[in-house]
Design a protein around this motif. Structure first.
Motif, PDB file in Angstrom:
ATOM      1  N   ALA A  84      15.182  23.269  -2.616  1.00 17.81           N
ATOM      2  CA  ALA A  84      13.950  22.576  -2.974  1.00 17.81           C
ATOM      3  C   ALA A  84      13.750  22.681  -4.484  1.00 17.81           C
ATOM      4  N   PRO A  85      13.699  21.558  -5.185  1.00 19.40           N
ATOM      5  CA  PRO A  85      13.330  21.621  -6.606  1.00 19.40           C
ATOM      6  C   PRO A  85      11.998  22.324  -6.827  1.00 19.40           C
ATOM      7  N   ALA A  86      11.081  22.220  -5.856  1.00 19.31           N
ATOM      8  CA  ALA A  86       9.749  22.783  -6.017  1.00 19.31           C
ATOM      9  C   ALA A  86       9.729  24.309  -6.046  1.00 19.31           C
ATOM     10  N   HIS A  87      10.861  24.969  -5.810  1.00 18.04           N
ATOM     11  CA  HIS A  87      10.921  26.421  -6.014  1.00 18.04           C
ATOM     12  C   HIS A  87      11.055  26.757  -7.501  1.00 18.04           C
ATOM     13  N   THR A  88      11.452  25.798  -8.311  1.00 19.75           N
ATOM     14  CA  THR A  88      11.764  26.062  -9.718  1.00 19.75           C
ATOM     15  C   THR A  88      10.624  26.738 -10.471  1.00 19.75           C
ATOM     16  N   PRO A  89       9.354  26.318 -10.299  1.00 22.48           N
ATOM     17  CA  PRO A  89       8.293  27.005 -11.045  1.00 22.48           C
ATOM     18  C   PRO A  89       7.820  28.302 -10.405  1.00 22.48           C
ATOM     19  N   GLU A  90       8.359  28.636  -9.229  1.00 19.32           N
ATOM     20  CA  GLU A  90       7.878  29.815  -8.496  1.00 19.32           C
ATOM     21  C   GLU A  90       9.004  30.811  -8.233  1.00 19.32           C
ATOM     22  N   LEU A  91       9.928  30.937  -9.169  1.00 19.40           N
ATOM     23  CA  LEU A  91      11.081  31.811  -8.954  1.00 19.40           C
ATOM     24  C   LEU A  91      10.678  33.277  -8.831  1.00 19.40           C
ATOM     25  N   ALA A  92       9.628  33.678  -9.507  1.00 23.06           N
ATOM     26  CA  ALA A  92       9.195  35.075  -9.390  1.00 23.06           C
ATOM     27  C   ALA A  92       8.762  35.385  -7.965  1.00 23.06           C
ATOM     28  N   LEU A 111       6.338  21.965 -17.411  1.00 27.49           N
ATOM     29  CA  LEU A 111       5.713  23.148 -16.824  1.00 27.49           C
ATOM     30  C   LEU A 111       6.713  23.937 -15.994  1.00 27.49           C
ATOM     31  N   TRP A 112       7.445  23.248 -15.136  1.00 25.21           N
ATOM     32  CA  TRP A 112       8.404  23.926 -14.266  1.00 25.21           C
ATOM     33  C   TRP A 112       9.482  24.637 -15.069  1.00 25.21           C
ATOM     34  N   PHE A 113      10.022  23.947 -16.074  1.00 30.32           N
ATOM     35  CA  PHE A 113      11.121  24.530 -16.850  1.00 30.32           C
ATOM     36  C   PHE A 113      10.640  25.700 -17.699  1.00 30.32           C
ATOM     37  N   ARG A 114       9.421  25.617 -18.230  1.00 32.57           N
ATOM     38  CA  ARG A 114       8.911  26.761 -18.991  1.00 32.57           C
ATOM     39  C   ARG A 114       8.727  27.971 -18.074  1.00 32.57           C
ATOM     40  N   ARG A 115       8.280  27.744 -16.871  1.00 28.19           N
ATOM     41  CA  ARG A 115       8.118  28.858 -15.934  1.00 28.19           C
ATOM     42  C   ARG A 115       9.480  29.437 -15.534  1.00 28.19           C
ATOM     43  N   ALA A 116      10.473  28.577 -15.393  1.00 25.25           N
ATOM     44  CA  ALA A 116      11.819  29.071 -15.076  1.00 25.25           C
ATOM     45  C   ALA A 116      12.351  29.937 -16.207  1.00 25.25           C
ATOM     46  N   LEU A 117      12.088  29.542 -17.449  1.00 28.95           N
ATOM     47  CA  LEU A 117      12.505  30.351 -18.589  1.00 28.95           C
ATOM     48  C   LEU A 117      11.769  31.678 -18.614  1.00 28.95           C
ATOM     49  N   ASP A 118      10.471  31.651 -18.319  1.00 33.99           N
ATOM     50  CA  ASP A 118       9.713  32.897 -18.286  1.00 33.99           C
ATOM     51  C   ASP A 118      10.297  33.851 -17.252  1.00 33.99           C
ATOM     52  N   PHE A 119      10.688  33.314 -16.105  1.00 28.54           N
ATOM     53  CA  PHE A 119      11.285  34.152 -15.066  1.00 28.54           C
ATOM     54  C   PHE A 119      12.582  34.769 -15.560  1.00 28.54           C
ATOM     55  N   ARG A 120      13.416  33.982 -16.219  1.00 26.64           N
ATOM     56  CA  ARG A 120      14.698  34.498 -16.698  1.00 26.64           C
ATOM     57  C   ARG A 120      14.518  35.688 -17.627  1.00 26.64           C
ATOM     58  N   GLY A 121      13.423  35.675 -18.379  1.00 28.81           N
ATOM     59  CA  GLY A 121      13.198  36.756 -19.329  1.00 28.81           C
ATOM     60  C   GLY A 121      12.409  37.918 -18.769  1.00 28.81           C
ATOM     61  N   SER A 122      12.119  37.902 -17.483  1.00 26.98           N
ATOM     62  CA  SER A 122      11.295  38.942 -16.869  1.00 26.98           C
ATOM     63  C   SER A 122      12.134  39.942 -16.083  1.00 26.98           C
ATOM     64  N   ALA A 123      11.525  41.088 -15.788  1.00 37.77           N
ATOM     65  CA  ALA A 123      12.207  42.094 -14.974  1.00 37.77           C
ATOM     66  C   ALA A 123      12.445  41.590 -13.565  1.00 37.77           C
ATOM     67  N   ALA A 124      11.609  40.645 -13.091  1.00 36.23           N
ATOM     68  CA  ALA A 124      11.752  40.117 -11.730  1.00 36.23           C
ATOM     69  C   ALA A 124      13.102  39.455 -11.516  1.00 36.23           C
ATOM     70  N   ALA A 125      13.697  38.934 -12.584  1.00 39.25           N
ATOM     71  CA  ALA A 125      14.983  38.240 -12.450  1.00 39.25           C
ATOM     72  C   ALA A 125      16.115  39.186 -12.060  1.00 39.25           C
ATOM     73  N   GLU A 126      15.895  40.482 -12.248  1.00 40.59           N
ATOM     74  CA  GLU A 126      16.944  41.447 -11.904  1.00 40.59           C
ATOM     75  C   GLU A 126      17.200  41.506 -10.407  1.00 40.59           C
ATOM     76  N   SER A 127      16.256  41.026  -9.593  1.00 40.06           N
ATOM     77  CA  SER A 127      16.441  41.079  -8.142  1.00 40.06           C
ATOM     78  C   SER A 127      17.105  39.820  -7.602  1.00 40.06           C
ATOM     79  N   ALA A 128      17.564  38.943  -8.486  1.00 32.85           N
ATOM     80  CA  ALA A 128      18.219  37.700  -8.053  1.00 32.85           C
ATOM     81  C   ALA A 128      19.548  37.528  -8.772  1.00 32.85           C
ATOM     82  N   THR A 129      20.471  36.859  -8.088  1.00 36.01           N
ATOM     83  CA  THR A 129      21.704  36.407  -8.725  1.00 36.01           C
ATOM     84  C   THR A 129      21.543  34.924  -8.996  1.00 36.01           C
ATOM     85  N   ILE A 130      21.725  34.519 -10.241  1.00 41.34           N
ATOM     86  CA  ILE A 130      21.497  33.132 -10.625  1.00 41.34           C
ATOM     87  C   ILE A 130      22.811  32.489 -11.042  1.00 41.34           C
ATOM     88  N   VAL A 131      23.117  31.365 -10.421  1.00 38.30           N
ATOM     89  CA  VAL A 131      24.312  30.595 -10.742  1.00 38.30           C
ATOM     90  C   VAL A 131      23.868  29.288 -11.388  1.00 38.30           C
TER      91      VAL A 131
END
Length: 420
Positions: free
Chosen positions: A255-263, A318-338
């Motif tokens: 779902a593209p709509a997960h993009t702004p809610e990755l955290a 909005l979605w892409f800025r939120r995705a970038l914020d997630f990438r720079g957060s500690a929360a991203a450590e619990s995911a593998t991103i391809v």
């Protein structure tokens, strides 16, 4: 400049719309929208199962009223669109009520393990559907079909054979969306037998980014941007737990709509494998605007191309800025991103799929055979070619590239490194 024009309606579609407009003229009270209609929809949704399953109204009532107000004020809906908006909310309320009833009667459902899923995301029209439906051919993975998402309780407990018979029964019925708007088959093919976006099963807290794809909901979208989706993702997990068939297959979602809610996605499913697709930004936004405009034309006779383009640009940023914020957060450590470039997916699909399997720590199957079957059964442009231009939606390619440079510069780094 030639503006966007909606696809012509068939005789069948014109007859359906004419009948709905005649009914609205005869019974206008049935075609009301707005927050003051919320109680009527709640009563309709809970007539069979009661209101207990809805839980605390503060969790869902604000979203219901925001949606209804936005649909009334922003939607520019025709009679079919008004009925669709009403039915959408009744469906979400009914699902919330039934899921609540299941959890009260079978609390062990909430203890079922969910293996960290593989979730495909990205901007609209970045190849997510192609990759999703290709990988769904792997029998070790489980991709949901529409009936599982709309009514998971109907599928829970069925054997695989019973589930397929239920899906086949749905497939034997006419596709309502394609009756109303046959052009949708070329833009985004859908149907009971095809794996579909899991956002179809989301929104039981009345928070769902995907609702704005079919209906003009500007004020609702602005409200969504202020909301916490933790409860919505908890409900998403419950849906998967209810659908668990004991097979141990890993969920494949998209779902593209997960993009702004990755955290929220990563917090709900620690260890999740996020497959993030990227495409040329002008193609992404313009193609997404064409998708939205075509969808909205089913339910509105006043769809303006540049207005859809404006919405698509604002939402994508909005979605892409939120995705970038997630990438720079500690929360991203619990995911593998391809990270996958759309051009690689198109030109080297086998190698691209192998990267996904490697990230998920799954042995790759015979991808060449899967690809051959997929292309034979669902050929690209098999139901028509999707044609559009940025100019139809008031999109200035140079201005858009400059506005989105924050994202495209990051994408260049992500795709160079591959897995993060």
């Amino acid at each position: 400049m030639v503006g966007w024009t909606p696809p012509p309606r068939t005789d069948t579609a014109r007859n359906i719309h004419a009948a709905a407009e005649a009914d609205r003229a005869a019974r206008p009270d049935r075609y009301r929208l707005g927050a003051d209609t919320a109680d009527l929809l709640v009563e309709k949704a809970t007539a069979k199962h009661g209101v207990d399953g809805l839980g605390d109204p503060e969790q869902w009532r604000p979203g219901l009223e925001r949606y209804l107000d936005s649909a009334a004020e922003d939607g520019r809906l025709n009679a079919v669109g008004i009925r669709n908006a009403q039915d959408a909310m009744v469906g979400k309320l009914r699902a919330r009520s039934i899921l609540g009833k299941i959890l009260r009667e079978s609390p062990a459902v909430a203890e079922r393990e969910v293996i960290p899923p593989i979730v495909i995301i990205g901007g609209w029209r970045t190849g997510t559907t192609f990759l999703f439906r290709l990988l769904a051919r792997d029998p070790r993975l489980r991709a949901p079909r529409p009936v599982e998402l709309y009514a998971p309780w109907r599928v829970a407990g069925l054997t695989p054979e019973e589930r397929e018979r239920l899906i086949d029964d749905h497939a034997a019925e006419p596709n309502p969306l394609h009756l109303l708007n046959p052009a949708m088959a070329a833009v985004h093919d859908s149907g009971p037998t095809l794996p579909e976006e899991c956002v179809l099963g989301m929104g039981t807290t009345m928070r769902n980014w995907a609702l704005g794809s079919t209906t003009r909901l500007d004020s609702y979208a602005r409200w969504l941007a202020t909301q916490d989706f933790a409860g919505e993702y908890a409900a998403h997990r419950t849906m998967l737990q209810i659908l668990d068939d004991g097979s141990g297959r890993r969920w494949l979602l998209k779902a593209p709509a997960h993009t702004p809610e990755l955290a929220h996605l990563a917090a709900t499913y620690p260890g999740v494998v996020v497959v993030h697709l990227h495409r040329d930004i002008v193609e992404t936004v313009a193609s997404g605007a064409s998708l939205f405009a075509t969808y909205r034309a089913t339910y509105s006779d006043e769809v303006d191309g540049p207005d859809v383009g404006r919405f698509q640009i604002e939402q994508s940023e909005l979605w892409f800025r939120r995705a970038l914020d997630f990438r720079g957060s500690a929360a991203a450590e619990s995911a593998t991103i391809v990270d996958i470039d759309y051009r690689d997916l198109v030109s080297r699909p086998e190698a691209t799929c192998e990267r996904v399997y490697a990230a998920a720590d799954i042995d790759a199957p015979d991808i060449a055979s899967m690809l051959a079957r997929h292309n034979a059964e669902q050929p690209r442009h098999g139901k028509g070619r999707h044609r559009y231009t940025p100019e139809e939606f008031g999109i200035d390619p140079d201005a858009l590239r400059e506005r989105m440079a924050f994202y495209t510069d990051a994408v260049a780094e992500w795709t160079a490194s591959g897995v993060s």
